[in-house]
Motif scaffolding. Sequence first.
Motif, mmCIF file in Angstrom:
data_model
loop_
_atom_site.group_PDB
_atom_site.id
_atom_site.type_symbol
_atom_site.label_atom_id
_atom_site.label_comp_id
_atom_site.label_asym_id
_atom_site.label_seq_id
_atom_site.Cartn_x
_atom_site.Cartn_y
_atom_site.Cartn_z
ATOM 1 N N UNK A 60 0.864 -1.185 0.000
ATOM 2 C CA UNK A 60 0.000 0.000 0.000
ATOM 3 C C UNK A 60 0.903 1.237 0.000
ATOM 4 N N UNK A 61 1.345 1.674 -1.172
ATOM 5 C CA UNK A 61 2.336 2.742 -1.276
ATOM 6 C C UNK A 61 2.007 4.031 -0.521
ATOM 7 N N UNK A 62 0.734 4.320 -0.285
ATOM 8 C CA UNK A 62 0.385 5.528 0.466
ATOM 9 C C UNK A 62 0.971 5.495 1.877
ATOM 10 N N UNK A 63 1.294 4.314 2.381
ATOM 11 C CA UNK A 63 1.861 4.184 3.726
ATOM 12 C C UNK A 63 3.314 4.665 3.805
ATOM 13 N N UNK A 64 4.020 4.607 2.698
ATOM 14 C CA UNK A 64 5.454 4.912 2.695
ATOM 15 C C UNK A 64 5.776 6.244 3.366
ATOM 16 N N UNK A 65 5.032 7.266 3.038
ATOM 17 C CA UNK A 65 5.284 8.595 3.573
ATOM 18 C C UNK A 65 5.160 8.671 5.092
ATOM 19 N N UNK A 66 4.377 7.783 5.676
ATOM 20 C CA UNK A 66 4.182 7.797 7.122
ATOM 21 C C UNK A 66 5.369 7.199 7.881
ATOM 22 N N UNK A 67 6.238 6.523 7.162
ATOM 23 C CA UNK A 67 7.395 5.909 7.817
ATOM 24 C C UNK A 67 8.720 6.491 7.342
ATOM 25 N N UNK A 68 8.750 6.934 6.106
ATOM 26 C CA UNK A 68 10.009 7.425 5.550
ATOM 27 C C UNK A 68 9.903 8.820 4.949
ATOM 28 N N UNK A 69 8.729 9.438 5.019
ATOM 29 C CA UNK A 69 8.546 10.735 4.385
ATOM 30 C C UNK A 69 8.015 11.826 5.299
ATOM 31 N N UNK A 70 8.024 11.578 6.595
ATOM 32 C CA UNK A 70 7.600 12.575 7.598
ATOM 33 C C UNK A 70 6.127 12.965 7.528
ATOM 34 N N UNK A 71 5.300 12.130 6.896
ATOM 35 C CA UNK A 71 3.863 12.428 6.828
ATOM 36 C C UNK A 71 3.239 12.262 8.209
ATOM 37 N N UNK A 72 2.365 13.192 8.544
ATOM 38 C CA UNK A 72 1.695 13.120 9.844
ATOM 39 C C UNK A 72 0.655 12.000 9.837
ATOM 40 N N UNK A 73 0.153 11.706 11.009
ATOM 41 C CA UNK A 73 -0.859 10.647 11.120
ATOM 42 C C UNK A 73 -2.108 11.034 10.330
ATOM 43 N N UNK A 74 -2.702 10.091 9.641
ATOM 44 C CA UNK A 74 -3.914 10.405 8.865
ATOM 45 C C UNK A 74 -5.094 10.739 9.789
ATOM 46 N N UNK A 75 -6.009 11.538 9.281
ATOM 47 C CA UNK A 75 -7.219 11.870 10.030
ATOM 48 C C UNK A 75 -8.251 10.748 9.939
ATOM 49 N N UNK A 76 -8.287 10.067 8.793
ATOM 50 C CA UNK A 76 -9.225 8.966 8.609
ATOM 51 C C UNK A 76 -8.937 7.872 9.638
ATOM 52 N N UNK A 77 -9.974 7.472 10.363
ATOM 53 C CA UNK A 77 -9.824 6.513 11.469
ATOM 54 C C UNK A 77 -9.200 5.181 11.025
ATOM 55 N N UNK A 78 -9.629 4.643 9.898
ATOM 56 C CA UNK A 78 -9.116 3.352 9.429
ATOM 57 C C UNK A 78 -7.658 3.458 8.981
ATOM 58 N N UNK A 79 -7.356 4.524 8.262
ATOM 59 C CA UNK A 79 -5.972 4.723 7.830
ATOM 60 C C UNK A 79 -5.062 4.975 9.027
ATOM 61 N N UNK A 80 -5.540 5.751 9.984
ATOM 62 C CA UNK A 80 -4.768 6.034 11.195
ATOM 63 C C UNK A 80 -4.467 4.740 11.946
ATOM 64 N N UNK A 81 -5.475 3.885 12.078
ATOM 65 C CA UNK A 81 -5.282 2.604 12.763
ATOM 66 C C UNK A 81 -4.257 1.745 12.025
#
Length: 153
Positions: A60-81
């Motif tokens: 799920x490439x959208x996840x990459x930024x949350x671990x290696x791209x400094x993306x903040x936690x998503x607002x969407x509850x499912x994505x955040x989880x």
Amino acid sequence: MGDIFGVIASIGVVASLLVSSWQTRELTRQTSINNGVAGVSAMYNGMERLHHIESLIAAEPWLYGHFYGSASLPDDEHQRARVLTIAGMLADVVDYGLVITETNPDIKFYVGWRDFALSLRRTSPAIVHLVEDRPSWWAALAKYWAEHPEPSA
């Protein structure tokens, strides 16, 4: 006759000491080899764990930024989880890597896990959030971060 038995006994003692010395040297050598193999095995285990986590991110490439791209936690509850769950798994792996390199003298020189831990602190707000929230769950990682504060800007 007593002198001959004394000489024979002395030769026996010397031979016994020589054999004991050789056995000790061989045991030390074998222990060193075993420690090296255990260290390499532990490193391989850590890499396998890391590859598993990264396969989840790659799926799920959208996840990459949350671990290696400094993306903040998503607002969407499912994505955040999802991000927080994977962040916990990744923190487990890094914590494991720090522990194994610290406890095994034959791989203590390896800095990969330490560098990776510092990199994740810079690039993964999700992992930082979890570790700061529950430092005892990832004690080695929290301790390492505390011992290596981020440079001032």
